[in-house]
Motif scaffolding. Sequence first.
Motif: not given
Ligand SMILES: Cc1ncc(COP(=O)(O)O)c(C=O)c1O
Length: 479
Positions: A151-152, A246, A271, A300, A302
Amino acid sequence: MELLSTQHLLKEAYDPQNFRDIGHQLIDLLADHLEDAQTASKNVVLPYKAPEDELLFWQQHLQSSASPIDTFKTVLEHSIHIQDPRYMGHQTATVAPIASLAGLMSDLLNNGTGVFEMGPASNALEKLVTDLLSSHVGYDANASGILTSGGTLANLTALLAARKAKSKHDVWQDGHKNKLAVIVSEESHYCIDRATRIMGFGDDGIIKVPVDKNFRIKTTELENHYRKAVENGLEVIAVVGCACSTATGSYDDLEALAAFSKKHDLWFHVDGAHGGAAVFSEKHRHLVKGIELADSVVIDFHKMLMTPALTTALLFKEGKDVYKTFAQKAQYLWDSPQSEDWFNSGKRTFECTKLMMSIKVYIILKTYGIEVFEQNVNQLYDVTKDFANMISERSNFELLTLPEANILNFRYVDCKLEQDINEINTAIRQQLIEAGEFYIVQTTVGGQKYLRCTVMNPFTNKDHFKALLNEIENIGNLL
Ligand SMILES: Cc1ncc(COP(=O)(O)O)c(C=O)c1O
């Protein structure tokens, strides 16, 4: 060609019979682990050790003699058990076992995927999987997507596309001429902040809008923040919505964010790394109303969709946008940087060599049908509401907010006068994870420490919640 007799190690390393023998033993080991984990029959979810002790253990292990299967057993014993329903910590998928077999296959085949010939099935399945997800998001046939490593990275890629589409200058070509900025909720994941800094926007380039009492972006504050930014000479290019956040699992009002973005001609990105999976659930889809209006969406696999890490989809409403982000010549890989060939996935992703992510999703779909995703989302979201009700019924606990998703924050409040409630909750969690029977995390909201659970395992039920709350009470009483 025969290997030279002096190269016996290479012969051994690539021996198919060795692979077969160790592989069978490994599958037995993991199947036994699954049985134990699903019934929570082992003592610990997390075999807690301090980091330095864990490192020392492995330094010594390297010097010892152990067969591959014994080494795998030891790795298992030193790992956190996400398949155990008492794991309620980070947002890590409880992997569908069939998807882990796809992972084994992916690792042996090692098809790089960046260029069609490096991963024919992988590239075709990537298109199939992202097209299917696009249709669930509510996009039409113009949409297109990619799979990428988390996700990042996907959020960064989306914001690079936003910059390409909305910035008055072509930063990719000419470098920065204006001060660019993105509007987000103050509850957005830190990777959005990180992405804007990577893109060179600096401190001013991330405009954080406050949230309401349910931790959703205050849409009434958007105009005000936008106006101030423009007055300060910033060129705002995008708005990012959380679906969900999150820390608290709160869904922003995506329709309102879409309308605001349209009014100011901004890129609208969602997101949905965690909660975008609600698109699969008839019952919970209302939470992401308006997601189909976004220019780009991250989901995601995952997290909520039973797939091993990392497997992230980034979707674009206008499929052509995906080719513009990384428009660059790589002569030795492909002839024309301009052509829109979906099958060379490296044209559209940050990665050059890329894992065969698509087969992990595809095998779940092919084996169980897409309904399995709906069942997973419904099960996890619904059971978390049960958990919240159980907490509300106990006077020595306090809920931060009612859950919209499967993320829940609460704290133990039965403290003596002289005790600091934050310290007590921090100490409770530390003792809890060191004992190892449960795994939960913690978060700080408004300067207050909360115990945070994300219910990721479809086998987690009311008995586990009750046992967890009892254990927290026991520790709390003793402190
Ligand atoms: C809302 C949100 N965006 C992005 C991310 C980052 O995702 P990743 O861990 O797959 O890089 C997270 C991870 O917890 C998340 O909760």
